[in-house]
Design a protein around this motif. Structure first.
Motif, PDB file in Angstrom:
ATOM      1  N   LYS A 110     -17.086  -9.724  -2.484  1.00  0.00           N
ATOM      2  CA  LYS A 110     -15.993  -8.773  -2.274  1.00  0.00           C
ATOM      3  C   LYS A 110     -14.785  -9.194  -3.096  1.00  0.00           C
ATOM      4  O   LYS A 110     -14.572 -10.389  -3.351  1.00  0.00           O
ATOM      5  N   ILE A 111     -14.010  -8.197  -3.475  1.00  0.00           N
ATOM      6  CA  ILE A 111     -12.840  -8.467  -4.324  1.00  0.00           C
ATOM      7  C   ILE A 111     -11.670  -7.637  -3.807  1.00  0.00           C
ATOM      8  O   ILE A 111     -11.866  -6.519  -3.324  1.00  0.00           O
ATOM      9  N   ARG A 112     -10.474  -8.200  -3.854  1.00  0.00           N
ATOM     10  CA  ARG A 112      -9.301  -7.387  -3.512  1.00  0.00           C
ATOM     11  C   ARG A 112      -8.343  -7.368  -4.684  1.00  0.00           C
ATOM     12  O   ARG A 112      -8.050  -8.406  -5.270  1.00  0.00           O
ATOM     13  N   PHE A 113      -7.838  -6.169  -4.988  1.00  0.00           N
ATOM     14  CA  PHE A 113      -6.942  -6.009  -6.137  1.00  0.00           C
ATOM     15  C   PHE A 113      -5.484  -6.138  -5.705  1.00  0.00           C
ATOM     16  O   PHE A 113      -5.092  -5.635  -4.646  1.00  0.00           O
ATOM     17  N   VAL A 114      -4.725  -6.817  -6.538  1.00  0.00           N
ATOM     18  CA  VAL A 114      -3.279  -6.976  -6.335  1.00  0.00           C
ATOM     19  C   VAL A 114      -2.599  -6.586  -7.655  1.00  0.00           C
ATOM     20  O   VAL A 114      -3.225  -5.936  -8.486  1.00  0.00           O
ATOM     21  N   ASN A 115      -1.329  -6.959  -7.809  1.00  0.00           N
ATOM     22  CA  ASN A 115      -0.585  -6.448  -8.973  1.00  0.00           C
ATOM     23  C   ASN A 115      -0.314  -7.464 -10.075  1.00  0.00           C
ATOM     24  O   ASN A 115       0.241  -7.108 -11.121  1.00  0.00           O
ATOM     25  N   SER A 116      -0.633  -8.726  -9.836  1.00  0.00           N
ATOM     26  CA  SER A 116      -0.377  -9.746 -10.863  1.00  0.00           C
ATOM     27  C   SER A 116      -1.214 -10.977 -10.564  1.00  0.00           C
ATOM     28  O   SER A 116      -1.751 -11.125  -9.449  1.00  0.00           O
ATOM     29  N   GLY A 117      -1.301 -11.856 -11.556  1.00  0.00           N
ATOM     30  CA  GLY A 117      -1.999 -13.123 -11.361  1.00  0.00           C
ATOM     31  C   GLY A 117      -1.293 -13.976 -10.321  1.00  0.00           C
ATOM     32  O   GLY A 117      -1.942 -14.699  -9.547  1.00  0.00           O
ATOM     33  N   THR A 118       0.028 -13.906 -10.294  1.00  0.00           N
ATOM     34  CA  THR A 118       0.796 -14.656  -9.298  1.00  0.00           C
ATOM     35  C   THR A 118       0.349 -14.279  -7.891  1.00  0.00           C
ATOM     36  O   THR A 118       0.051 -15.137  -7.055  1.00  0.00           O
ATOM     37  N   GLU A 119       0.302 -12.970  -7.654  1.00  0.00           N
ATOM     38  CA  GLU A 119      -0.112 -12.495  -6.320  1.00  0.00           C
ATOM     39  C   GLU A 119      -1.539 -12.926  -5.994  1.00  0.00           C
ATOM     40  O   GLU A 119      -1.842 -13.268  -4.846  1.00  0.00           O
TER      41      GLU A 119
END
Ligand code: PMP
Length: 428
Positions: A110-119
């Motif tokens: 499973k994968i969850r998407f966020v808005n940046s590498g930092t996040e």
């Protein structure tokens, strides 16, 4: 080359934006002079506001693997934008890109998407802590995992360039839970684990370091980390923000045949739009809200434009079996060409390369951790940087950064670059 308009734009920017830039690595603080303002880019080239053409070796710090303004990505974004740019509700395309990413990468369900590498990295360590019930993490000096508090301890990249690897504003309470190890030094990791028995939630690492120049893991290093983690019930977190979908379809996990417990992505997975992601086996990911107690959220996470760009990008990388070989061959050609020029001109150097990541260090000794990376001659780098810029080749304005090769580069571009190095080194 003339940078009149860039200079004027920078003067305007400085009045309203701190340091004139929205991310410090863009400033020329490490090399002197004023940053180049980009007007547009296509393929392997940047066109600046003074109409100079520059061959680009930053490629947005990694993601433009197939070149700038890559048509399938651009078209996907345009078509999506016409249908609305954000809903804060689920969309089908999120599942599509998740299915594709999970199919390309080993060992993730499973994968969850966020808005940046930092996040992505910030969320990954929270998940590791929530999953294991332990507080401390181990990171490596010179590795950069974004600018969240826990990671601004001996951070590489811009933080090192500007002499602030430890940032004011990070509380001692936070800093005490980040233990620092030397890259490629397994004994050091063992000592830290022994001194903090039962307290370490995860070890986070760039499996190929890209933020102190490019530093490959020594043979057996990642394997040893994996077995230490197994032995002590510690999660191994691979920060593949740079290496993911670049070194191989399945990133460094595939290249080195090592399974991490949590993997972080960024940049590439958004095809140049603001995206990051973290992924793991279901057993771990099911600890995230709303299934589990570890909270993590984002209004713009899974944003349709970003997902469309990312899906187009990953689809291309997945369907072109040769792309990673081509990238590696082009980089090897560059590696050999630059090595010969530096050697012929008696310039002390070490070049590190893994696949399409490469860095030139102006020091003869082996570069395998932060201390050895910091030994490079910064004055030589500065004049090399400006020499290359003058020749129409844009490399990162810091000796601590890696060059990222794009498939849009032709062998003619690579020869142009090698000739540029030959001229630039005459004035070092
Ligand atoms: N991890 C690594 C390995 C990175 O190189 C970077 C950015 N260069 C980050 C995390 C942070 O990503 P972002 O800048 O998208 O927040």
């Amino acid at each position: 080359m003339i940078y009149k308009r860039s200079s004027a734009l920078f003067t305007d920017a400085e009045k309203v934006i701190p340091g004139g830039v929205n991310s410090p690595v863009r400033a020329f603080k490490g090399v002197g002079g004023t940053p180049v303002f980009v007007k547009e880019a296509k393929g392997a080239y940047l066109y600046d506001e003074d109409d100079n053409r520059l061959i680009d070796y930053i490629n947005s710090w990694g993601p433009m693997i197939l070149g700038h303004a890559y048509e399938p990505v651009v078209n996907a974004v345009i078509e999506k934008a016409k249908k609305g740019t954000s809903f804060g509700m689920p969309t089908e395309i999120e599942t599509k890109i998740a299915q594709l990413a999970v199919s390309m990468v080993p060992n993730i369900d499973k994968i969850r998407f966020v808005n940046s590498g930092t996040e992505a990295c910030m969320s990954a360590i929270r998940l590791a802590r929530g999953f294991t019930g332990k507080d401390k993490i181990i990171k490596f000096a010179g590795c950069y995992h974004g600018h969240s508090d826990s990671f601004l301890i001996q951070a590489g990249s811009g933080a090192s360039t500007f002499g602030t690897p430890n940032s004011p504003g990070v509380t001692q309470g936070t800093a005490k839970d980040t233990l620092l190890a030397n890259y490629n030094d397994i004994k050091n990791v063992e000592t830290l684990i022994d001194a903090n028995r039962g307290e370490i939630a995860c070890i986070i690492i760039e499996p190929v370091a890209g933020n102190m120049g490019c530093i490959p893991p020594k043979e057996g290093f990642l394997e040893s980390l994996r077995s230490l983690c197994n032995k002590h019930n510690i999660l191994l977190v691979f920060d593949e923000v740079m290496t993911g979908f670049r070194l191989a379809k399945g990133g460094a996990q595939e290249l080195y045949g090592i399974n991490a417990d949590i993997v972080c992505y960024g940049k590439v997975i958004g095809g140049g739009l603001p995206v990051g992601a973290f992924a793991a086996r279901s057993e771990i990911m099911n600890h995230l809200a709303p299934l589990g107690p570890v909270y993590q959220a984002g209004t713009l996470s899974g944003n349709p434009l970003a997902m469309a760009a990312g899906l187009a990008m990953l689809t291309e990388l997945n369907s072109d079996a040769e792309v990673f070989n081509r990238l590696s061959e082009k980089t090897e050609y560059l590696h050999k060409g630059i090595t010969k020029v530096l050697h012929d001109n008696n310039v002390p150097h070490t070049i590190n390369r893994v696949g399409s990541m490469i860095s030139v260090h102006f020091d003869e000794s082996e570069v395998y951790d932060f201390t050895t990376a910091a030994k490079g001659n910064n004055d030589t780098f500065k004049s090399f940087f400006h020499g290359m810029l003058n020749e129409g080749v844009y490399i990162a304005p810091s000796a601590f950064e890696t060059w990222f090769i794009t498939d849009a580069l032709t062998y003619g571009d690579l020869d142009f670059t090698i000739n540029a190095v030959n001229r630039a080194v005459k004035n070092l």
